[in-house]
Write a protein that holds these residues in place. Structure first.
Motif, PDB file in Angstrom:
ATOM      1  N   VAL A 115      -7.280  -3.276   6.190  1.00 19.89           N
ATOM      2  CA  VAL A 115      -6.268  -4.315   6.429  1.00 19.89           C
ATOM      3  C   VAL A 115      -4.873  -3.776   6.161  1.00 19.89           C
ATOM      4  CG1 VAL A 115      -5.347  -6.510   5.593  1.00 19.89           C
ATOM      5  CG2 VAL A 115      -7.800  -6.261   6.013  1.00 19.89           C
ATOM      6  N   GLN A 116      -4.721  -3.050   5.060  1.00 19.29           N
ATOM      7  CA  GLN A 116      -3.417  -2.466   4.733  1.00 19.29           C
ATOM      8  C   GLN A 116      -2.978  -1.483   5.802  1.00 19.29           C
ATOM      9  OE1 GLN A 116      -3.288   0.083   1.250  1.00 19.29           O
ATOM     10  NE2 GLN A 116      -1.145  -0.438   0.859  1.00 19.29           N
ATOM     11  N   GLY A 117      -3.916  -0.687   6.303  1.00 15.13           N
ATOM     12  CA  GLY A 117      -3.592   0.269   7.361  1.00 15.13           C
ATOM     13  C   GLY A 117      -3.146  -0.430   8.632  1.00 15.13           C
ATOM     14  N   LEU A 118      -3.821  -1.519   8.998  1.00 19.85           N
ATOM     15  CA  LEU A 118      -3.442  -2.281  10.184  1.00 19.85           C
ATOM     16  C   LEU A 118      -2.039  -2.861  10.032  1.00 19.85           C
ATOM     17  CD1 LEU A 118      -6.816  -4.152  10.845  1.00 19.85           C
ATOM     18  CD2 LEU A 118      -5.793  -2.368  12.279  1.00 19.85           C
ATOM     19  N   GLN A 119      -1.732  -3.352   8.852  1.00 24.34           N
ATOM     20  CA  GLN A 119      -0.400  -3.908   8.601  1.00 24.34           C
ATOM     21  C   GLN A 119       0.670  -2.837   8.713  1.00 24.34           C
ATOM     22  OE1 GLN A 119      -1.156  -5.500   4.684  1.00 24.34           O
ATOM     23  NE2 GLN A 119      -1.527  -7.571   5.459  1.00 24.34           N
ATOM     24  N   GLN A 120       0.388  -1.664   8.150  1.00 27.36           N
ATOM     25  CA  GLN A 120       1.371  -0.575   8.196  1.00 27.36           C
ATOM     26  C   GLN A 120       1.667  -0.160   9.623  1.00 27.36           C
ATOM     27  OE1 GLN A 120      -0.795   2.145   5.664  1.00 27.36           O
ATOM     28  NE2 GLN A 120       0.477   1.709   3.893  1.00 27.36           N
ATOM     29  N   VAL A 121       0.630  -0.041  10.434  1.00 24.40           N
ATOM     30  CA  VAL A 121       0.800   0.368  11.828  1.00 24.40           C
ATOM     31  C   VAL A 121       1.488  -0.731  12.633  1.00 24.40           C
ATOM     32  CG1 VAL A 121      -0.465   0.864  13.960  1.00 24.40           C
ATOM     33  CG2 VAL A 121      -1.095   2.031  11.844  1.00 24.40           C
ATOM     34  N   PHE A 122       1.129  -1.980  12.388  1.00 25.20           N
ATOM     35  CA  PHE A 122       1.738  -3.109  13.097  1.00 25.20           C
ATOM     36  C   PHE A 122       3.255  -3.137  12.893  1.00 25.20           C
ATOM     37  CE2 PHE A 122       3.119  -7.617  13.054  1.00 25.20           C
ATOM     38  CZ  PHE A 122       2.872  -7.933  14.379  1.00 25.20           C
ATOM     39  N   PHE A 123       3.685  -2.771  11.698  1.00 24.91           N
ATOM     40  CA  PHE A 123       5.117  -2.786  11.395  1.00 24.91           C
ATOM     41  C   PHE A 123       5.800  -1.442  11.655  1.00 24.91           C
ATOM     42  CE2 PHE A 123       3.717  -6.479   8.871  1.00 24.91           C
ATOM     43  CZ  PHE A 123       4.616  -7.425   9.362  1.00 24.91           C
ATOM     44  N   GLY A 124       5.130  -0.603  12.457  1.00 27.96           N
ATOM     45  CA  GLY A 124       5.766   0.635  12.898  1.00 27.96           C
ATOM     46  C   GLY A 124       5.500   1.863  12.056  1.00 27.96           C
TER      47      GLY A 124
END
Length: 211
Positions: A115-124
């Motif tokens: 989940v943290q990885g997805l958030q990091q990628v989503f925000f660039g």
């Protein structure tokens, strides 16, 4: 929290089901579509609104995840891809990142880590499992052979043409420079590589990994 729409491409039915359930428990994440292969994934992309982030396995039937990442980068460059795989060898990591993946997570990652990885990628940003990050850092620390010999980009281009068997006049024409400029670059190449001939320059460049 901004909602994130995830599509999952994973051929292991059990893992796919459990991961989707885990992601759907997050208030701001929706795993709206799952696919067992890249082929079905791309078919859906032609008919639906693209997701924000794709979680993609590498070992997929029909079209590999690596091929899928390359195709996605060409056809849907705004869609970020996070690799989720068991493969942790350097070659696959570097191939996936070179192909355009914004993250590389291992399946041993916990739910919160994914989940943290997805958030990091989503925000660039980017997302890398610790062992993967170590591989990337080690690669970044390696100086490129051209830098070791202080060769310019143009000098490397001249060397590449030389390796193709082109004469100075042909090199000049291919690179759209004068014959005198091509000769000037060759002289500098000889000095930097400490060789006396064209064949010597090509041989040293090949051994050193410059070309």
């Amino acid at each position: 929290m901004i909602p994130i729409n995830i599509w999952l491409v994973e051929d292991d039915a059990g893992y796919r089901r459990n991961l989707r359930l885990s992601l759907d428990r997050e208030e701001h994440i929706t795993c709206s579509c799952v696919f067992p292969s890249c082929i079905e994934f791309f078919e859906a992309l032609q008919e639906d609104v693209p997701p924000d982030v794709v979680l993609m396995d590498l070992g997929l039937p029909g079209m590999s995840g690596l091929e899928g990442i390359r195709r996605l980068a060409q056809e849907f460059p705004d869609v970020a891809v996070v690799v989720l795989t068991v493969f942790k060898d350097k070659e696959k990591v570097l191939q996936a990142l070179d192909a355009g993946a914004a993250g590389y997570l291992l399946k041993e990652s916990t739910g919160p880590e994914i989940v943290q990885g997805l958030q990091q990628v989503f925000f660039g940003g980017s997302a890398l499992s610790p062992s993967v990050a170590k591989i990337v850092v080690e690669e970044l620390r390696k100086p490129s052979p051209a830098e070791d010999f202080k060769l310019s980009r143009r000098e490397v281009e001249v060397l590449e043409k030389l390796a193709e068997g082109l004469a100075v006049k042909e090199i000049a024409a291919a690179l759209d420079i004068s014959i005198g400029t091509a000769g000037f670059h060759l002289t500098n190449i000889y000095k930097k590589l400490q060789v006396q001939s064209q064949t010597g320059a090509v041989a040293k460049a090949l051994r050193s990994g410059i070309i």
